[in-house]
Design a protein around this motif. Structure first.
Motif, short mmCIF file in Angstrom:
data_model
loop_
_atom_site.label_atom_id
_atom_site.label_comp_id
_atom_site.label_asym_id
_atom_site.label_seq_id
_atom_site.Cartn_x
_atom_site.Cartn_y
_atom_site.Cartn_z
N GLY A 1 0.84 -1.20 0.00
CA GLY A 1 0.00 0.00 0.00
C GLY A 1 0.87 1.24 0.00
N THR A 2 0.33 2.33 0.44
CA THR A 2 1.11 3.55 0.54
C THR A 2 2.01 3.48 1.77
N VAL A 3 3.03 4.33 1.79
CA VAL A 3 3.91 4.40 2.96
C VAL A 3 3.10 4.80 4.19
N ALA A 4 2.21 5.76 4.02
CA ALA A 4 1.40 6.22 5.15
C ALA A 4 0.52 5.10 5.71
N ALA A 5 -0.09 4.31 4.82
CA ALA A 5 -0.95 3.22 5.27
C ALA A 5 -0.14 2.15 5.99
N SER A 6 1.05 1.86 5.46
CA SER A 6 1.91 0.86 6.08
C SER A 6 2.35 1.31 7.47
N ILE A 7 2.77 2.55 7.58
CA ILE A 7 3.21 3.06 8.88
C ILE A 7 2.06 3.09 9.88
N ALA A 8 0.88 3.50 9.42
CA ALA A 8 -0.28 3.54 10.31
C ALA A 8 -0.60 2.14 10.84
N THR A 9 -0.47 1.14 9.97
CA THR A 9 -0.74 -0.24 10.38
C THR A 9 0.32 -0.72 11.36
N GLN A 10 1.58 -0.42 11.07
CA GLN A 10 2.65 -0.80 11.99
C GLN A 10 2.48 -0.14 13.34
N ARG A 11 2.12 1.14 13.33
CA ARG A 11 1.92 1.84 14.60
C ARG A 11 0.75 1.23 15.38
N ALA A 12 -0.28 0.85 14.68
CA ALA A 12 -1.46 0.27 15.35
C ALA A 12 -1.09 -1.00 16.11
N PHE A 13 -0.13 -1.77 15.55
CA PHE A 13 0.31 -3.02 16.19
C PHE A 13 1.60 -2.82 17.00
N ASN A 14 2.00 -1.56 17.17
CA ASN A 14 3.18 -1.23 17.96
C ASN A 14 4.43 -1.98 17.49
N VAL A 15 4.65 -1.98 16.17
CA VAL A 15 5.86 -2.59 15.62
C VAL A 15 6.68 -1.60 14.80
N TYR A 16 6.23 -0.37 14.71
CA TYR A 16 6.95 0.60 13.88
C TYR A 16 8.27 0.97 14.54
N ARG A 17 9.35 0.80 13.80
CA ARG A 17 10.69 1.09 14.33
C ARG A 17 11.40 2.18 13.55
N GLY A 18 10.72 2.81 12.60
CA GLY A 18 11.28 3.92 11.86
C GLY A 18 12.12 3.52 10.67
N GLU A 19 12.72 2.36 10.70
CA GLU A 19 13.60 1.88 9.63
C GLU A 19 13.40 0.37 9.51
N LYS A 20 13.21 -0.10 8.28
CA LYS A 20 12.88 -1.51 8.08
C LYS A 20 13.96 -2.45 8.62
N MET A 21 15.21 -2.00 8.62
CA MET A 21 16.29 -2.85 9.11
C MET A 21 16.21 -3.07 10.63
N ASN A 22 15.42 -2.26 11.30
CA ASN A 22 15.30 -2.37 12.76
C ASN A 22 14.15 -3.26 13.20
N HIS A 23 13.44 -3.86 12.26
CA HIS A 23 12.26 -4.63 12.65
C HIS A 23 12.67 -5.89 13.39
N THR A 24 11.74 -6.42 14.18
CA THR A 24 11.97 -7.62 14.97
C THR A 24 10.90 -8.66 14.65
N PRO A 25 11.15 -9.94 14.91
CA PRO A 25 10.15 -10.97 14.62
C PRO A 25 8.99 -10.89 15.60
N VAL A 26 7.79 -10.85 15.07
CA VAL A 26 6.59 -10.78 15.92
C VAL A 26 5.41 -11.33 15.13
N ALA A 27 4.55 -12.05 15.80
CA ALA A 27 3.33 -12.59 15.18
C ALA A 27 2.14 -12.22 16.05
N PHE A 28 0.99 -12.07 15.40
CA PHE A 28 -0.24 -11.70 16.10
C PHE A 28 -1.34 -12.71 15.76
N LEU A 29 -2.10 -13.12 16.75
CA LEU A 29 -3.19 -14.06 16.54
C LEU A 29 -4.45 -13.51 17.19
N ARG A 30 -5.57 -13.67 16.50
CA ARG A 30 -6.86 -13.24 17.05
C ARG A 30 -7.93 -14.22 16.60
#
Length: 211
Positions: free
Chosen positions: A152-181
């Motif tokens: 999607g757009t950068v804005a949509a991606s960041i908003a989604t990452q922020r919603a799940f509290n995984v946004y780290r500002g730089e893709k190289m800083n991401h960590t492994p995480v999974a969500f189940l509902r």
């Protein structure tokens, strides 16, 4: 003020590919744009991972599915099926292939029940990850019809990452995480760290049974 880091070291075994590795997860409220999850209910550690039960509010954004269709994130995740979700990007050579390999094995272990589950991988590099690139990436891991990849757009991606509290500002800083509902309106089970396919399968059965 910088908080004390919580470092989790865990071994990950990727069945079906003969790959083994060790992952380290270090997370701190100071490392996130939003700080610690204010809605976290409880957490406990299991086999090198950390589990949290969290209420997340989905942002009203549109993403582009790997088939090229523009869709609502809320509608995609609230279609009634249990959801198992992660974040990836296609040029990642470390965490993402391991997480995607885990999802591939999980597909197999779900057996005939796989069509009742929605597996979701959302790109954190939407500028590079076109739907066509996501389709190629998905094919590498034999993604079935129950497993969709989204950009999607950068804005949509960041908003989604922020919603799940995984946004780290730089893709190289991401960590492994999974969500189940288990279903719309239910809390999310967050698993930080390299969860094995068996752990994800067990967690899936647990959240569905408790819903």
């Amino acid at each position: 003020m910088r908080t004390t880091l919580q470092c989790l070291i865990g071994a990950v075994l990727l069945t079906g590919a003969g790959l083994a590795g060790t992952g380290a997860l270090c997370a701190s409220a100071a490392d996130t744009a939003d700080g610690a999850d204010p809605q976290m209910h409880h957490h406990h550690m299991m086999s090198g991972t950390m589990r949290s039960t969290v209420d997340y509010v989905l942002p009203p954004v549109e993403l582009v599915r790997d088939d090229g269709k523009t869709v609502s994130l809320i509608d995609e995740l609230n279609d009634g099926r249990p959801v198992i979700l992660t974040f990836i990007y296609t040029t990642c050579s470390t965490i993402c292939p391991m997480v995607s390999q885990t999802f591939e094995t999980l597909q197999t272990e779900l057996g005939s029940g796989r069509d009742k589950v929605h597996l979701v991988s959302i790109s954190i590099d939407p500028e590079q990850d076109t739907p066509a690139r996501l389709r190629t990436y998905a094919a590498r891991f034999n993604a079935g019809p129950e497993w969709q990849h989204y950009t999607g757009t950068v804005a949509a991606s960041i908003a989604t990452q922020r919603a799940f509290n995984v946004y780290r500002g730089e893709k190289m800083n991401h960590t492994p995480v999974a969500f189940l509902r288990a279903a719309p309106g239910k809390p999310w089970l967050r698993i930080d760290g390299f969860a094995t396919p068996a752990e994800l399968l067990s967690a899936y059965h647990d959240v569905v049974a408790s819903s």
